[in-house]
Design a protein around this motif. Sequence first.
Motif, short mmCIF file in Angstrom:
data_model
loop_
_atom_site.label_atom_id
_atom_site.label_comp_id
_atom_site.label_asym_id
_atom_site.label_seq_id
_atom_site.Cartn_x
_atom_site.Cartn_y
_atom_site.Cartn_z
N GLN A 625 -15.48 2.51 -16.74
CA GLN A 625 -15.85 4.04 -16.54
C GLN A 625 -14.86 5.08 -16.39
O GLN A 625 -14.70 6.16 -16.70
N SER A 626 -13.51 4.50 -15.78
CA SER A 626 -12.55 5.56 -15.40
C SER A 626 -11.94 5.88 -16.87
O SER A 626 -11.19 6.79 -16.79
N TYR A 627 -12.02 4.97 -17.86
CA TYR A 627 -11.55 5.68 -19.37
C TYR A 627 -12.36 6.12 -20.22
O TYR A 627 -12.24 7.05 -20.88
N TRP A 628 -13.85 5.96 -20.06
CA TRP A 628 -14.74 6.35 -20.93
C TRP A 628 -15.98 7.46 -20.52
O TRP A 628 -16.57 7.73 -21.43
N ASN A 659 -11.61 8.51 -13.22
CA ASN A 659 -11.30 9.36 -14.29
C ASN A 659 -11.08 10.75 -13.88
O ASN A 659 -11.09 11.55 -14.51
N CYS A 660 -10.58 10.76 -12.65
CA CYS A 660 -10.17 12.18 -11.94
C CYS A 660 -8.78 12.61 -12.19
O CYS A 660 -8.00 11.73 -12.61
N THR A 661 -8.43 13.80 -11.90
CA THR A 661 -6.96 14.17 -12.21
C THR A 661 -6.05 13.50 -11.14
O THR A 661 -4.72 13.09 -11.50
N GLU A 662 -6.31 13.31 -10.07
CA GLU A 662 -5.47 12.76 -8.93
C GLU A 662 -6.69 12.28 -7.59
O GLU A 662 -7.63 12.35 -7.57
N ALA A 663 -5.69 11.34 -7.06
CA ALA A 663 -6.43 10.67 -6.12
C ALA A 663 -5.41 10.38 -4.55
O ALA A 663 -4.42 10.44 -4.78
N GLU A 664 -6.23 10.35 -3.62
CA GLU A 664 -5.34 10.23 -2.29
C GLU A 664 -6.03 9.07 -1.62
O GLU A 664 -7.09 8.75 -1.54
N ILE A 665 -5.09 8.04 -0.91
CA ILE A 665 -5.49 6.90 -0.52
C ILE A 665 -5.49 7.11 1.07
O ILE A 665 -4.18 7.65 1.47
N PHE A 666 -6.20 6.46 1.87
CA PHE A 666 -6.39 6.13 3.38
C PHE A 666 -6.31 4.99 3.65
O PHE A 666 -7.33 4.24 3.25
N LEU A 667 -5.26 4.22 4.61
CA LEU A 667 -5.61 3.09 5.09
C LEU A 667 -5.89 3.24 6.76
O LEU A 667 -4.98 3.86 7.42
N ASN A 668 -6.86 2.93 7.15
CA ASN A 668 -7.16 2.90 8.46
C ASN A 668 -7.08 4.11 9.16
O ASN A 668 -6.51 4.41 10.09
N ASN A 678 -2.43 8.82 -14.98
CA ASN A 678 -1.80 9.07 -15.98
C ASN A 678 -2.13 7.79 -16.82
O ASN A 678 -2.04 6.60 -16.21
N SER A 679 -2.80 7.84 -18.03
CA SER A 679 -3.54 6.59 -18.51
C SER A 679 -2.47 5.70 -19.10
O SER A 679 -2.93 4.38 -19.19
N GLN A 680 -1.29 5.99 -19.35
CA GLN A 680 -0.42 5.05 -19.91
C GLN A 680 0.37 4.61 -18.73
O GLN A 680 1.55 3.66 -19.10
N ASP A 681 0.07 4.83 -17.53
CA ASP A 681 0.87 4.14 -16.28
C ASP A 681 0.08 2.87 -15.81
O ASP A 681 -0.81 3.22 -14.95
N PHE A 682 0.42 1.88 -16.25
CA PHE A 682 -0.14 0.68 -15.97
C PHE A 682 0.22 -0.14 -14.77
O PHE A 682 1.49 -0.18 -14.52
N ALA A 684 -4.19 0.47 -13.56
CA ALA A 684 -4.92 1.63 -12.82
C ALA A 684 -4.57 3.20 -13.20
O ALA A 684 -4.78 4.00 -12.35
N ALA A 685 -3.88 3.27 -14.18
CA ALA A 685 -3.51 4.54 -14.69
C ALA A 685 -2.65 5.51 -13.71
O ALA A 685 -2.67 6.44 -13.46
N GLY A 686 -1.78 4.45 -13.12
CA GLY A 686 -0.94 4.98 -11.79
C GLY A 686 -1.50 5.32 -10.53
O GLY A 686 -0.98 5.67 -9.48
N LEU A 687 -2.90 4.96 -10.48
CA LEU A 687 -3.57 5.14 -9.22
C LEU A 687 -3.58 3.79 -8.40
O LEU A 687 -4.61 3.15 -8.08
N ARG A 688 -2.53 3.42 -7.91
CA ARG A 688 -2.02 2.10 -7.18
C ARG A 688 -1.24 2.49 -6.18
O ARG A 688 -0.35 3.36 -6.26
N TRP A 689 -1.40 2.00 -5.08
CA TRP A 689 -0.64 1.94 -3.74
C TRP A 689 -0.17 0.83 -3.27
O TRP A 689 -1.10 -0.33 -3.22
N ASN A 690 0.98 0.44 -2.64
CA ASN A 690 1.25 -0.68 -1.93
C ASN A 690 1.04 -0.41 -0.34
O ASN A 690 1.88 0.37 0.09
N LEU A 691 0.10 -1.21 0.09
CA LEU A 691 -0.19 -0.69 1.77
C LEU A 691 0.11 -1.65 2.77
O LEU A 691 0.08 -3.01 2.31
N PRO A 692 0.47 -1.49 3.70
CA PRO A 692 0.88 -2.27 4.88
C PRO A 692 -0.51 -2.71 5.71
O PRO A 692 -0.77 -2.00 6.80
N PHE A 693 -1.32 -3.79 5.25
CA PHE A 693 -2.61 -3.93 5.77
C PHE A 693 -1.96 -4.63 7.31
O PHE A 693 -1.20 -5.24 7.40
#
Length: 820
Positions: A625-628, A659-668, A678-682, A684-693
């Motif tokens: 869905q995120s690509y198509w 498939n959005c232009t940007e995303a913001e992440i919230f932890l707790n 950015n579809s070429q940023d593998f 998750a197209a750059g939408l990835r975060w390293n979070l301290p659970f």
Amino acid sequence: MKKIAGYLIFLSFFLSSDIAFAQKSMRLNAGWEFLKQDLGGVWEALRPVGLGNPESVPLWGNVNLPHCVNATDAVDPDANYYQGPAWYRTRLRIENPYQNGRTILHFEGAGQKTEVYVYTTKVASHVGGYDEWTVDITDAVAAFQNEEVYQKQFKGQVPVSIRTDNSRNLETIPSDLSDFNVYGGIYRYLNLVYVPPLSVEKMFVKAEVDVQGKFGKLNVSGRFYNPTGLKNATIHLKLIDPRGKVVAQQEKKLNNLNDDTDLWSLQINKPQLWSTDKPLQYRLLYDLVSSTGSYKSEDKIGFRNIDFVEKGPFKLNGNRLLLRGTHRHEDHAGVAAAMTAEMIRTEMQMMKDMGVNFIRLGHYQQSGIVLNLCDSLGILVWEEIPWCRGGLGGETYKQQARIMLTNMIEQHYNHPSIIIWGLGNENDWPGDFAEFDKEKIRTFMKELNVRAHKLDSSRYTAIRRCDFCADIVDVYSPSIWAGWYRGAYTDYKKVSQDEFAKVKRFLHVEWGGDSHAMRHSENPDKALSKIKTGESADERAGDASLFGGAARISKDGDWSESYITNLIDWHLKEQENMPWLSGSAYWPFKDFSTPVRPDNPVPYMNQKGVVERDFTKKEAYYVFQSYWTDKPMVHIYGHSWPVRWGDEGEEKMVKVYANCTEAEIFLNGKSFGIKKRNSQDFPAAGLRWNLPFLKGENTVKAVAKKGKVTVSDEIKFIYQTEKWTKAAKMTLTKINKEADVATLEVKLFDEAGIQCLDATNWVNFGLTGDGRLIDDLGTSSGSRKVQAYNGRAIIKVKLNKGKSVASVKSEGMPTIFETL
């Protein structure tokens, strides 16, 4: 279009799969009895039953159609599925409204050999489990109505008995070596149809348009059903555009009602075009009038221009269209091949919602309902005959292939969605015969290719995975399974370019890999370190085995949803930068049953789908869905991952598919920043975060924006930092109860009582008492024998308002019980 002589070897005639005979047609769904064995003869189906007679054996059960003999046993973990004869019986009250009209049984599909009886008279037989066919029972009904038992014993009803048989037979297709079940039963709709003495058997409507869409051409020919030998008739034809406006109409006198007849040719300026975004359809209405009455019906058609560019991409209506595809088997939890129209509609809509614009129907002609939905939803189609694996048999074998190809093309000729006729699949796979002669296979493939183009010159032909026949067909798909059966998924683009260079027109169908639903991994790509890369990524004999052979992900990987989402993500981002690519089709959309995979985590299931066998979405669905898709969406990976693990204070990756232009992440509740897609940023197209659970419960929320639209998603999970050893004991808990259904969960722990989150032990559920396990579904939560996913497994129980005791056993651990 002219008939190819000699292809009819059974009593049958062919008709439109969607609307022919709709004027006086009814589905025969209810009132059937079923017997899963053979009879000594049809008379046994006619004996008086019930009335407390203990000698009325064997015992029949009540079923509704469509019905598959193998609705549950195809995924029984403890036995082979049944392949053999079965019987259906009912009684029909025949009330044909036409004077001297014909009474027809129209089978939309029954497997694999079928015999039809009216009382004791065998009226027809058919070979093949996937094409449509009809039986004229008029004369047999009339003869029976003259017998004394018609009124005395059967009270004015006509007994109809049907024998189906899916026994193994080397001289029929598909081969039992195929990676899918060869099902038995009346697993598509069966219709009772009344027609006047003269009716339309089939309309062939060829709609063409030039690349610019300026000039359309329509050619209509017809075939008539005329068993009484009428000599003259008149046909009235009318073409209605997508807005309901009459475009043109025609009246034609007919004095040849026994051969295919040209009925109408006309040109249309600037026809409204059918496309995947706007699947506009015209309606062709026709009224066949003779001295015996009138027969009215209609067909839907579409004007579109298709072009597989040699050494290039695919074009629809003059513009490049990247074919974004998947595959479909007729298979579903609890019913196997007997999917209802509602189930089929749900499945096809889910595909469209995932962004699919192309589908390969594997590996046989499918229900007309599927093709109608492809037409109306805008999904292009590759449909093929079931010449699949095993080699090439004798003349009986080849004749069946010829018939099935002819039937498929003639019955689905008018569908604008179809662009490819498939002639075979994996025909380089020997095994059914002592002889495996490549030249004989090539010779027969050439014959089928000529036949396909003679029947329909407007579409392309194709095969998949038979390199020594690649030059025969118009379009070829080699075997490329980068990151699953061979190589790493990072090999995909290079391997595809190499294969593209070898053929005239390249299309990549079948790629992907298995994933055990609800199994996740903190290190999904670990097994790639064992894999040899930089070579061919084709599938070879034995690659599907979970034992032995070279290192490969299919054997050495963890079968997690985490790995497959990475594999899919890589393929999709690469396809965006392959301008020469016509397209691809992921294998398959939905998990399906197969007899050749008894050792898979869900036994007898091919688990490569992006949804489970009951439509439950896996995480992979959202990657597509995120690509198509264009409608704004966002999905955090891990909705079915209740416990993650790692060290205290360790940062863990969270992936967001959108498939959005940007995303913001919230932890707790705390924001960890906005990232651009950015579809070429593998990955998750750059939408990835390293979070301290935090140890214990965590909540992750994603908020994404596309233009003025904002969408969000949220998940909750536990973060476990305790380390575990080998699984040594289990717990069984009722975690939910809705109405009369309880959900049970088994968890695996080590000796210290710490949950083993990477445990993949086999667990076996059992039940005694008033209830029953809801199993034999072929899903990760619907099998009594299943591999654990992250140290747990789930099953449901129908309580039947009583008391039961559930059990779970697993090798090396004490069996446990739970009273329900």
